[in-house]
Write an enzyme that holds these catalytic residues in place. Structure first.
Site, mmCIF file in Angstrom:
data_model
loop_
_atom_site.group_PDB
_atom_site.id
_atom_site.type_symbol
_atom_site.label_atom_id
_atom_site.label_comp_id
_atom_site.label_asym_id
_atom_site.label_seq_id
_atom_site.Cartn_x
_atom_site.Cartn_y
_atom_site.Cartn_z
ATOM 1 N N CYS A 58 45.696 45.385 24.530
ATOM 2 C CA CYS A 58 46.029 44.795 23.222
ATOM 3 C C CYS A 58 46.139 43.274 23.304
ATOM 4 O O CYS A 58 46.980 42.735 24.025
ATOM 5 C CB CYS A 58 47.333 45.414 22.713
ATOM 6 S SG CYS A 58 48.156 44.491 21.405
ATOM 7 N N CYS A 61 49.531 41.889 22.328
ATOM 8 C CA CYS A 61 50.530 42.102 23.391
ATOM 9 C C CYS A 61 50.375 41.056 24.490
ATOM 10 O O CYS A 61 51.372 40.540 25.015
ATOM 11 C CB CYS A 61 50.390 43.509 23.977
ATOM 12 S SG CYS A 61 50.508 44.840 22.756
ATOM 13 N N CYS A 402 33.598 49.188 13.770
ATOM 14 C CA CYS A 402 34.486 50.349 13.905
ATOM 15 C C CYS A 402 33.894 51.398 14.848
ATOM 16 O O CYS A 402 32.805 51.924 14.616
ATOM 17 C CB CYS A 402 34.735 50.945 12.520
ATOM 18 S SG CYS A 402 35.459 52.588 12.542
ATOM 19 N N CYS A 405 33.149 54.758 13.228
ATOM 20 C CA CYS A 405 31.957 54.696 12.378
ATOM 21 C C CYS A 405 30.693 54.828 13.225
ATOM 22 O O CYS A 405 29.732 55.500 12.829
ATOM 23 C CB CYS A 405 31.933 53.384 11.600
ATOM 24 S SG CYS A 405 33.383 53.104 10.556
#
EC number: 5.3.4.1
Length: 515
Positions: A58, A61, A402, A405
């Protein structure tokens, strides 16, 4: 009785042995490293524990990590009993699920070992923000300032500080001040009746002053001193006239009460950078408390997804856009590209007066949009195709970045092939990062919606299996088998957002920060 006593002694010895054998909690940069196996131990050992649930991949993070460690070091240096900890939520999935972790980072504050209702951390992501928030949560709503030195120390401690000056700290006005202090998480408050403090800050009568390390430096409260009036005063003055969008400022921007934001996309490399930013600041002074003025460096790689979200390209910057972050995000575009202070003020005033229509993005319609099995929709042809009274149209709303997707794409192509020659079923797709339509609001990707034939302009959400067979059953049943029931729609959206948060962190940014 002897047997009972023996059992009690044995139990006590076992407890002592268990405590003695408990391994010291691991630390990294002064931050406790917690796992399911030692979480209870940490709660028992520390009355005040702030826990970050993170993912190693992340980006948010990673940006938080040095500030989080800095906050831990600052608290330790002050001799505070507050400890900071972290949990790798990808390794400790059950622990993350137990505390409702759905995005990263999620930060929760535990008091006195209470696991039932930890408090969500709501302030910024800089060390000062973290320390200030924790002190507010563990100490008095306002620090009593007995002399000028104490007041000066408080004012120097944070970017923004609020001090109440009351000759009688038990007065009704002082009580309203303390109620306001209890309601604000991320700003330190002080209260004083000291003549020394009054004199230092040039006050001769009761009052409230907001001190800040930017813009005017201080704001004096004027008007009827009530909790609500004070909160409005703080809301209007606690942020800079223009705030730069960064990882650190994002929580302040989106966590605030001002939900109308005007954004200046400006490359720092442009020759008249300072001049354009000054124009923006000049306009901002007229809309304090109403519109938040945000500057975004359009050259910075971290901000490219935001440009895409607004349908902008780097070469089109500098540019201004406005967005409202209510239940539905709505974007607005000025008629003029002129970025003078007067033009920006005119644009904001027209928006506040309700004289500007929302700006809906649309790509140009490809010449071959209807030549493939899956038809391509853009903003310009959506109404004509989706609400064709003679067609049943099944649309995938997707984002190019995405992951889900991308996984769906080959299945959707097969579905298009299956119904390629069907007389009244159309399979279509639309890139929702580049196209917007008034009739449909998309909050997550992929979103699948069915537009049945007829004059009713009906829209049915698909909530079935994302398989070729699942889609075929749905279409052959006229949009019944696999349709989302009304009470399932909220769950559907929640699931999609969870899916998004499992992907690349940059992909989350639009959903989590709403830009």
């Amino acid at each position: 009785m002897a047997v009972v006593r023996v059992r009690a002694i044995v139990a006590l010895l076992c407890l002592v042995a268990a405590l003695g054998l408990a391994e010291p909690l691991e630390e990294e940069d002064g931050v406790l490293v917690l796992r399911a196996a030692n979480f209870e131990q940490a709660l028992a050992a520390h009355r005040h524990l702030l826990v970050e649930f993170y993912a190693p991949w992340c980006g948010h993070c990673k940006a938080l990590a040095p500030e989080y460690a800095k906050a831990a070091a600052q608290l330790k240096a002050e001799g505070s009993e507050i400890r900071l900890a972290k949990v790798d939520a990808t390794e400790e999935a059950e622990l993350a699920q137990q505390f409702g972790v759905r995005g990263y980072p999620t930060i929760k504050f535990f008091r006195n070992g209470d696991k039932a209702a930890p408090r969500e951390y709501t302030a910024g992501r800089e060390a000062d923000d973290i320390v200030s928030w924790l002190k507010k949560r563990t100490g008095p709503a306002a620090t009593t300032l007995t002399d000028a030195a104490a007041a000066e120390t408080l004012v120097d401690s944070s970017e923004v500080v609020v001090i109440g000056f009351f000759k009688d700290v038990t007065s009704d006005a002082a009580k309203e001040f303390l109620l306001a202090a209890e309601s604000v998480d991320d700003i330190p408050f002080g209260i004083s009746s000291s003549a020394d403090v009054f004199s230092k800050y040039q006050l001769s009568q009761d009052g409230v002053v907001l001190f800040k390390k930017f813009d005017e430096g201080r704001n004096n409260f004027e008007g009827d001193l009530t909790k609500d009036n004070l909160l409005n005063f703080i809301k209007s003055n606690q942020l800079p006239l223009v705030i730069e969008f960064t990882e650190q400022t994002a929580p302040k921007i989106f966590g605030g009460e001002i939900k109308t934001h005007i954004l200046l996309f400006l490359p720092k490399s442009v020759s008249d950078y300072e001049g354009k930013l000054d124009n923006f600041k000049t306009a901002a002074g007229n809309f304090k408390g109403k519109i938040l003025f945000i500057f975004i460096d359009s050259d910075h790689s971290d901000n490219q997804r935001i440009l895409e979200f607004f349908g902008l390209k780097k070469e089109e910057c500098p540019a201004v856009r406005l967005i409202t972050l209510e239940e539905e995000m709505t974007k607005y575009k000025p008629e003029s590209d002129d970025l003078t202070a007067d033009k920006i003020k005119e644009f904001c005033n027209k928006f506040l007066e309700g004289k500007i229509k929302p700006h809906l993005m649309s790509q140009d319609l490809p010449e071959d949009w209807d030549k493939q099995p899956v038809k391509v929709l853009v903003g310009k042809n959506f109404e004509e195709v989706a609400f064709d009274e003679n067609k049943n149209v099944f649309v995938e709303f997707y984002a190019p970045w995405c992951g889900h997707c991308k996984q769906l794409a080959p299945i959707w192509d097969k579905l298009g092939e299956t119904y390629r020659d069907h007389e009244n079923i159309v399979i279509a797709k639309m890139d929702s990062t580049a196209n917007e339509v008034e009739a449909v609001k998309i909050h997550s990707f992929p979103t699948l919606k069915f537009f049945p034939a007829g004059s009713g302009r009906n829209v049915i959400d698909y909530n079935g299996e994302r398989t070729l067979e699942g889609f075929k059953k749905f279409l052959e049943s006229g949009g019944q088998d696999g349709a989302a029931a009304d009470d399932d729609l909220e769950d559907l959206e929640t699931d999609e957002e969870t899916d998004l948060e499992e992907g690349d962190d940059d992909e989350q940014k639009i959903q989590k920060d709403e830009l």
